[in-house]
Motif scaffolding. Structure first.
Motif, PDB file in Angstrom:
ATOM      1  N   THR A 170     -51.522  20.758 -43.709  1.00  0.00           N
ATOM      2  CA  THR A 170     -52.471  19.670 -43.463  1.00  0.00           C
ATOM      3  C   THR A 170     -53.842  19.971 -44.051  1.00  0.00           C
ATOM      4  O   THR A 170     -54.430  21.020 -43.776  1.00  0.00           O
ATOM      5  CB  THR A 170     -52.616  19.390 -41.956  1.00  0.00           C
ATOM      6  OG1 THR A 170     -51.340  19.060 -41.407  1.00  0.00           O
ATOM      7  CG2 THR A 170     -53.579  18.235 -41.709  1.00  0.00           C
ATOM      8  N   PHE A 171     -54.320  19.040 -44.856  1.00  0.00           N
ATOM      9  CA  PHE A 171     -55.667  19.098 -45.426  1.00  0.00           C
ATOM     10  C   PHE A 171     -56.593  18.181 -44.643  1.00  0.00           C
ATOM     11  O   PHE A 171     -56.167  17.132 -44.153  1.00  0.00           O
ATOM     12  CB  PHE A 171     -55.662  18.620 -46.879  1.00  0.00           C
ATOM     13  CG  PHE A 171     -55.107  19.597 -47.866  1.00  0.00           C
ATOM     14  CD1 PHE A 171     -55.953  20.343 -48.688  1.00  0.00           C
ATOM     15  CD2 PHE A 171     -53.731  19.769 -48.008  1.00  0.00           C
ATOM     16  CE1 PHE A 171     -55.436  21.236 -49.614  1.00  0.00           C
ATOM     17  CE2 PHE A 171     -53.207  20.652 -48.932  1.00  0.00           C
ATOM     18  CZ  PHE A 171     -54.070  21.399 -49.740  1.00  0.00           C
ATOM     19  N   VAL A 172     -57.871  18.541 -44.582  1.00  0.00           N
ATOM     20  CA  VAL A 172     -58.888  17.624 -44.064  1.00  0.00           C
ATOM     21  C   VAL A 172     -59.904  17.407 -45.177  1.00  0.00           C
ATOM     22  O   VAL A 172     -60.350  18.349 -45.828  1.00  0.00           O
ATOM     23  CB  VAL A 172     -59.553  18.158 -42.772  1.00  0.00           C
ATOM     24  CG1 VAL A 172     -60.233  19.495 -42.992  1.00  0.00           C
ATOM     25  CG2 VAL A 172     -60.550  17.140 -42.227  1.00  0.00           C
ATOM     26  N   VAL A 208     -55.186  21.814 -38.541  1.00  0.00           N
ATOM     27  CA  VAL A 208     -55.764  21.739 -39.887  1.00  0.00           C
ATOM     28  C   VAL A 208     -55.607  23.085 -40.571  1.00  0.00           C
ATOM     29  O   VAL A 208     -55.894  24.129 -39.984  1.00  0.00           O
ATOM     30  CB  VAL A 208     -57.251  21.348 -39.826  1.00  0.00           C
ATOM     31  CG1 VAL A 208     -57.901  21.478 -41.187  1.00  0.00           C
ATOM     32  CG2 VAL A 208     -57.414  19.933 -39.293  1.00  0.00           C
ATOM     33  N   ASP A 209     -55.156  23.079 -41.826  1.00  0.00           N
ATOM     34  CA  ASP A 209     -54.954  24.319 -42.575  1.00  0.00           C
ATOM     35  C   ASP A 209     -56.007  24.552 -43.654  1.00  0.00           C
ATOM     36  O   ASP A 209     -56.455  25.676 -43.854  1.00  0.00           O
ATOM     37  CB  ASP A 209     -53.563  24.315 -43.236  1.00  0.00           C
ATOM     38  CG  ASP A 209     -52.450  24.184 -42.227  1.00  0.00           C
ATOM     39  OD1 ASP A 209     -52.330  25.078 -41.371  1.00  0.00           O
ATOM     40  OD2 ASP A 209     -51.709  23.176 -42.283  1.00  0.00           O
ATOM     41  N   ASP A 261     -68.427  17.377 -41.890  1.00  0.00           N
ATOM     42  CA  ASP A 261     -67.489  18.333 -42.484  1.00  0.00           C
ATOM     43  C   ASP A 261     -67.726  19.779 -42.045  1.00  0.00           C
ATOM     44  O   ASP A 261     -66.968  20.665 -42.429  1.00  0.00           O
ATOM     45  CB  ASP A 261     -67.459  18.217 -44.008  1.00  0.00           C
ATOM     46  CG  ASP A 261     -68.808  18.438 -44.674  1.00  0.00           C
ATOM     47  OD1 ASP A 261     -69.831  18.373 -43.983  1.00  0.00           O
ATOM     48  OD2 ASP A 261     -68.831  18.660 -45.893  1.00  0.00           O
ATOM     49  N   THR A 282     -60.288  24.958 -39.731  1.00  0.00           N
ATOM     50  CA  THR A 282     -59.231  25.657 -40.467  1.00  0.00           C
ATOM     51  C   THR A 282     -58.987  27.062 -39.931  1.00  0.00           C
ATOM     52  O   THR A 282     -57.914  27.630 -40.137  1.00  0.00           O
ATOM     53  CB  THR A 282     -59.576  25.759 -41.972  1.00  0.00           C
ATOM     54  OG1 THR A 282     -60.770  26.542 -42.140  1.00  0.00           O
ATOM     55  CG2 THR A 282     -59.773  24.383 -42.582  1.00  0.00           C
ATOM     56  N   ALA A 295     -64.940  20.239 -39.622  1.00  0.00           N
ATOM     57  CA  ALA A 295     -63.681  20.210 -40.386  1.00  0.00           C
ATOM     58  C   ALA A 295     -63.399  21.559 -41.023  1.00  0.00           C
ATOM     59  O   ALA A 295     -62.268  22.066 -40.976  1.00  0.00           O
ATOM     60  CB  ALA A 295     -63.756  19.123 -41.448  1.00  0.00           C
ATOM     61  N   LYS A 308     -55.789  14.534 -43.515  1.00  0.00           N
ATOM     62  CA  LYS A 308     -56.595  13.946 -42.444  1.00  0.00           C
ATOM     63  C   LYS A 308     -57.942  13.577 -43.049  1.00  0.00           C
ATOM     64  O   LYS A 308     -58.717  14.449 -43.439  1.00  0.00           O
ATOM     65  CB  LYS A 308     -56.782  14.940 -41.293  1.00  0.00           C
ATOM     66  CG  LYS A 308     -57.646  14.398 -40.168  1.00  0.00           C
ATOM     67  CD  LYS A 308     -57.812  15.428 -39.063  1.00  0.00           C
ATOM     68  CE  LYS A 308     -58.696  14.877 -37.961  1.00  0.00           C
ATOM     69  NZ  LYS A 308     -58.895  15.866 -36.868  1.00  0.00           N
ATOM     70  N   SER A 340     -55.517  24.004 -34.332  1.00  0.00           N
ATOM     71  CA  SER A 340     -56.404  22.874 -34.617  1.00  0.00           C
ATOM     72  C   SER A 340     -55.657  21.759 -35.341  1.00  0.00           C
ATOM     73  O   SER A 340     -56.110  20.621 -35.379  1.00  0.00           O
ATOM     74  CB  SER A 340     -57.589  23.321 -35.475  1.00  0.00           C
ATOM     75  OG  SER A 340     -57.156  23.665 -36.790  1.00  0.00           O
ATOM     76  N   TYR A 351     -59.571  22.855 -45.691  1.00  0.00           N
ATOM     77  CA  TYR A 351     -60.604  21.859 -45.955  1.00  0.00           C
ATOM     78  C   TYR A 351     -60.954  21.941 -47.434  1.00  0.00           C
ATOM     79  O   TYR A 351     -61.175  23.032 -47.968  1.00  0.00           O
ATOM     80  CB  TYR A 351     -61.864  22.126 -45.121  1.00  0.00           C
ATOM     81  CG  TYR A 351     -63.070  21.355 -45.632  1.00  0.00           C
ATOM     82  CD1 TYR A 351     -63.286  20.053 -45.222  1.00  0.00           C
ATOM     83  CD2 TYR A 351     -63.954  21.925 -46.548  1.00  0.00           C
ATOM     84  CE1 TYR A 351     -64.362  19.322 -45.716  1.00  0.00           C
ATOM     85  CE2 TYR A 351     -65.020  21.201 -47.052  1.00  0.00           C
ATOM     86  CZ  TYR A 351     -65.233  19.908 -46.625  1.00  0.00           C
ATOM     87  OH  TYR A 351     -66.290  19.191 -47.123  1.00  0.00           O
ATOM     88  N   ASP A 365     -62.939  17.224 -32.523  1.00  0.00           N
ATOM     89  CA  ASP A 365     -61.797  18.122 -32.581  1.00  0.00           C
ATOM     90  C   ASP A 365     -62.177  19.535 -32.128  1.00  0.00           C
ATOM     91  O   ASP A 365     -61.336  20.284 -31.644  1.00  0.00           O
ATOM     92  CB  ASP A 365     -61.248  18.189 -34.010  1.00  0.00           C
ATOM     93  CG  ASP A 365     -60.761  16.831 -34.502  1.00  0.00           C
ATOM     94  OD1 ASP A 365     -60.305  16.043 -33.661  1.00  0.00           O
ATOM     95  OD2 ASP A 365     -60.837  16.568 -35.718  1.00  0.00           O
TER      96      ASP A 365
END
Length: 342
Positions: free
Chosen positions: A164-166, A208-209, A194, A201, A197, A188, A206, A211, A282
């Protein structure tokens, strides 16, 4: 020799970001960007007056010509002879629009380290890539996203569909987004904010992997301060808005192709980071007012001890005071709230 940062200053910075978040929250959802921005700056700047240190603001969104407070090169703190000198990166409110319209992930944050420890980059924007501990040193901002996705999946032992990218939802990211979609990874999109965000990572669970994208340079520096303690990584490359800006920084001797890594962005063995939530997000919960109390949620870190704290505080509105720099005095939070309501 590196100058010492006194351990007790960690909580002083918590009080600074708490005050800024509390003041901002009085105008939550008001739709007035200038009002909510000024209130957060006023409180943060005022609270700095109470800290026994020699503070140099080296990274900020503001300069002296356009702001009376929290501008680059401003001196904050008591500046007593016996105190330590420190460099500061400050963002009284990351996500002004988010707070003004009551949207998630608005925070107030500060990073501090030894004098000369923060890399003062010349551009407003940078191209950034942030990851957590497992992917630190594995990816390269210069490589196509497809290559980075392949490496990340091999390291993490997952399929591209589980990665998953943000990314900030901006037109300038269309090509990156398309690359990620073609590889089958998840995205995402966020409208603003940011810093949280990038930090996410390095937070387990979270969701999220990675950013990636072009965003504020100040926000990148603040993210680096947090990721340093969390064991994550951020890579940054200068991003110019036009040819005039590019030519200008090249004439100053900057290399627009150079990658800046985390230890170069924020140096020193003792880095302090504090962020307080303004709206729910988050990473942090936002400010809540309940029956005469205000509740805040703060994430604070100190790299030297590798200590990470999440602090939930309850502030009695009858007793809680915030120093406002514009007035050069302390004001009770309940009075400030009543002034706004009335």
């Amino acid at each position: 020799m590196e100058k010492k940062i006194y351990p007790e200053l960690t909580m002083d910075f918590v009080r600074v970001t708490e005050a800024s978040a509390l003041m901002s929250s009085l105008y939550l959802g008001c739709g007035n960007l200038e009002m909510i921005k000024h209130s957060s700056i006023d409180a943060m700047r005022g609270m700095f007056d109470y800290i026994d240190f020699k503070g140099n603001i080296v990274m900020s969104k503001y300069d002296k010509e356009n702001s009376k407070m929290l501008y680059v090169d401003e001196k904050v703190g008591t500046w007593q002879d016996s105190t330590s000198e420190m460099d500061l990166a400050v963002d009284a409110i990351d996500g002004v629009k988010l707070a003004a319209f009551g949207l998630p992930n608005a925070i107030s944050c500060v990073a501090a380290t030894v004098s000369g420890g923060i890399k003062v980059l010349p551009t407003f924007y940078s191209f950034k890539l942030a990851v957590g501990r497992e992917l630190k040193g594995k990816l390269d901002l210069r490589k196509p996203m497809k290559e980075n996705i392949k490496i990340a999946c091999e390291v993490l032992g997952i399929a591209p569909t589980e990665l998953t990218f943000v990314i900030l939802n901006r037109q300038r990211h269309e090509e990156i987004i398309e690359e990620i979609k073609e590889a089958g990874s998840r995205i995402k999109l966020i409208s603003d904010g940011d810093i949280t965000a990038a930090i996410a990572t390095a937070i387990p669970d979270s969701g999220v992997d990675i950013y990636v994208g072009i965003g504020g340079t100040l926000e990148g520096v603040l993210s680096a301060a947090a990721l340093k303690t969390l064991g994550g990584e951020i890579q940054m490359k200068l991003w110019t808005r036009d040819r005039i800006e590019e030519q200008s920084i090249k004439e100053e001797g900057w290399d627009v192709e150079k990658i800046f890594y985390i230890d170069e962005i924020v140096g020193g063995e003792d880095v302090i980071f504090s962020a307080t939530g303004i709206t729910d997000g988050d990473l942090l919960k936002g400010v809540k007012f309940v029956k005469g109390f205000a509740y805040t949620h703060t994430l604070t870190m100190r790299s030297k001890s590798a200590t990470i704290r999440k602090i939930e505080s309850m502030h009695n509105l009858k007793n809680k005071t915030i120093r406002l720099k514009s007035l050069e005095e302390d004001k009770r939070l309940i009075d400030l709230r009543n002034e706004y309501i009335n």
